[in-house]
Design a protein around this motif. Structure first.
Motif, short mmCIF file in Angstrom:
data_model
loop_
_atom_site.label_atom_id
_atom_site.label_comp_id
_atom_site.label_asym_id
_atom_site.label_seq_id
_atom_site.Cartn_x
_atom_site.Cartn_y
_atom_site.Cartn_z
N GLN A 1 0.85 -1.25 0.17
CA GLN A 1 0.14 -0.04 0.00
C GLN A 1 0.98 1.19 0.13
OE1 GLN A 1 -2.46 -1.02 3.46
NE2 GLN A 1 -4.09 -2.01 2.06
N ILE A 2 1.94 1.43 0.90
CA ILE A 2 2.63 2.50 0.80
C ILE A 2 3.19 2.83 -0.48
CG2 ILE A 2 4.77 3.60 2.08
CD1 ILE A 2 3.67 2.56 4.74
N PRO A 3 3.98 1.73 -1.12
CA PRO A 3 4.78 2.05 -2.51
C PRO A 3 3.65 2.78 -3.42
CG PRO A 3 5.64 0.12 -1.77
CD PRO A 3 4.48 0.39 -0.77
N ALA A 4 2.33 1.89 -3.46
CA ALA A 4 1.24 2.32 -4.20
C ALA A 4 1.00 3.95 -4.12
CB ALA A 4 0.10 1.43 -4.23
N LEU A 5 0.83 4.38 -2.71
CA LEU A 5 0.39 5.67 -2.20
C LEU A 5 1.56 6.47 -2.66
CD1 LEU A 5 -1.13 4.79 0.97
CD2 LEU A 5 -2.50 5.85 -0.98
N LEU A 6 2.80 6.36 -2.77
CA LEU A 6 3.77 7.08 -3.31
C LEU A 6 4.23 7.14 -4.98
CD1 LEU A 6 6.51 6.12 -0.70
CD2 LEU A 6 5.26 8.44 -0.79
N SER A 7 3.35 6.16 -5.41
CA SER A 7 3.62 5.94 -7.04
C SER A 7 2.92 7.37 -7.75
CB SER A 7 3.02 4.64 -7.49
OG SER A 7 1.51 4.91 -7.66
N PRO A 8 3.73 7.21 -9.08
CA PRO A 8 3.50 8.52 -9.97
C PRO A 8 2.01 8.20 -10.61
CG PRO A 8 5.17 7.20 -10.93
CD PRO A 8 5.07 6.68 -9.42
N THR A 9 1.70 6.97 -10.56
CA THR A 9 0.30 6.66 -11.32
C THR A 9 -0.65 5.79 -10.17
OG1 THR A 9 1.04 4.74 -12.41
CG2 THR A 9 1.24 6.90 -13.86
N PHE A 10 -0.54 4.58 -10.39
CA PHE A 10 -1.62 3.73 -9.43
C PHE A 10 -0.86 2.31 -9.38
CE2 PHE A 10 -3.33 3.04 -13.45
CZ PHE A 10 -3.89 1.79 -13.44
N ALA A 11 -1.36 1.75 -8.37
CA ALA A 11 -0.87 0.21 -8.38
C ALA A 11 -2.04 -0.65 -8.64
CB ALA A 11 -0.29 -0.04 -7.29
N ILE A 12 -1.94 -1.93 -9.16
CA ILE A 12 -2.87 -2.89 -9.30
C ILE A 12 -2.63 -3.84 -8.13
CG2 ILE A 12 -3.97 -4.57 -10.54
CD1 ILE A 12 -3.32 -2.89 -13.09
N VAL A 13 -3.76 -4.26 -7.50
CA VAL A 13 -3.62 -5.33 -6.51
C VAL A 13 -4.70 -6.33 -6.85
CG1 VAL A 13 -3.74 -6.02 -4.06
CG2 VAL A 13 -3.03 -3.86 -4.47
N ILE A 14 -4.09 -7.36 -7.28
CA ILE A 14 -5.03 -8.63 -7.68
C ILE A 14 -5.06 -9.34 -6.51
CG2 ILE A 14 -5.15 -10.88 -8.84
CD1 ILE A 14 -4.61 -8.61 -10.72
N SER A 15 -6.40 -9.47 -6.04
CA SER A 15 -6.91 -10.15 -4.94
C SER A 15 -8.05 -11.20 -5.07
CB SER A 15 -7.46 -9.32 -3.77
OG SER A 15 -7.61 -9.66 -2.74
N PRO A 16 -8.01 -12.34 -4.41
CA PRO A 16 -9.09 -13.35 -5.05
C PRO A 16 -10.18 -13.31 -3.89
CG PRO A 16 -7.70 -14.19 -3.32
CD PRO A 16 -7.18 -12.77 -3.63
N LEU A 17 -10.39 -12.30 -2.87
CA LEU A 17 -11.41 -12.34 -2.06
C LEU A 17 -12.14 -10.83 -1.98
CD1 LEU A 17 -9.38 -13.87 0.96
CD2 LEU A 17 -11.25 -15.04 -0.51
N ILE A 18 -13.51 -10.98 -2.46
CA ILE A 18 -14.22 -9.51 -2.53
C ILE A 18 -14.30 -8.92 -1.26
CG2 ILE A 18 -16.43 -8.56 -2.81
CD1 ILE A 18 -16.79 -10.69 -5.30
N ALA A 19 -14.49 -9.65 0.04
CA ALA A 19 -14.49 -9.15 1.30
C ALA A 19 -13.07 -8.39 1.59
CB ALA A 19 -15.08 -10.36 2.41
N LEU A 20 -12.05 -9.24 1.50
CA LEU A 20 -10.86 -8.51 1.77
C LEU A 20 -10.55 -7.15 0.93
CD1 LEU A 20 -7.99 -8.86 3.17
CD2 LEU A 20 -7.36 -10.06 1.14
N MET A 21 -10.98 -7.29 -0.47
CA MET A 21 -11.01 -6.01 -1.04
C MET A 21 -11.57 -4.76 -0.47
SD MET A 21 -11.52 -7.03 -5.15
CE MET A 21 -10.83 -8.58 -5.91
#
Length: 193
Positions: free
Chosen positions: A48-68
């Motif tokens: 999450q921290i690298p994503a928040l610092l990124s120039p664009t955005f990050a994709i997180v592939i996650s299998p669980l809707i509740a976790l997302m």
């Protein structure tokens, strides 16, 4: 802002847990990482921290809707910085998320792996130029893992199509066979473990 600033402002912590800061710096410096930490060990902050610092955005592939949903809700407590796209959203809701991504409002996009089956969707994501791809619950990619998800096998094609170079995988458990399989399936032979 730096990782410690984000840690304090977004998560309310003054200090990282052992190893987190090193992992975050590896990711920010462009290294691919396979992170194996037990549940509750602080894996999500490491992407999450690298994503928040990124120039664009990050994709997180996650299998669980509740976790997302939990992670997006937690990140959005102060300011909207995360969103998810999965089977719970209708067309206009997905379009709204994509619009926010294109205007750099969203820094983390959580995706169900099944979304990678839609070539029009994948083309739109490619055009938005994501900075990172993070694969959560990465043991799901392995035929040796107990939660094998066939859609996870499409991640490598997604990586090749989009040209994303910064790829990291996260899991709570992985035998040596599963580690090797994750690295092979994602095409990241240089990954730091």
């Amino acid at each position: 802002m730096n990782p410690r600033d984000i840690l304090k402002s977004f998560f309310g912590y003054n200090n990282f847990r052992p190893g987190q800061e090193e992992i975050i710096h590896s990711i920010i410096s462009g290294k691919n990482v396979l992170l194996i930490l037990p549940t509750g060990g602080g894996k999500s902050i490491c992407y999450q921290i690298p994503a928040l610092l990124s120039p664009t955005f990050a994709i997180v592939i996650s299998p669980l809707i509740a976790l997302m949903k939990d992670q997006v809700d937690s990140l959005n407590k102060q300011t909207e910085s995360a969103a998810f796209i999965n089977s719970t959203l209708n067309y206009s809701e997905i379009e709204n998320v994509l619009r926010k991504l294109s205007s750099n409002q969203i820094k983390l996009l959580y995706l169900a792996p099944e979304k990678l089956d839609n070539i029009q969707f994948v083309e739109r994501i490619k055009a938005l130029n994501p900075s990172y791809l993070f694969v959560d619950e990465a043991h799901c990619i392995s035929e040796w893992g107990h939660n094998f998800r066939p859609s996870y096998r499409k991640i490598k094609h997604f990586i090749e199509f989009t040209g994303i170079k910064n790829i990291s995988a996260f899991t709570a458990t992985a035998t040596e066979d599963i580690r090797v399989d994750i690295i092979e399936q994602l095409g990241i032979p240089d990954a730091e473990i």
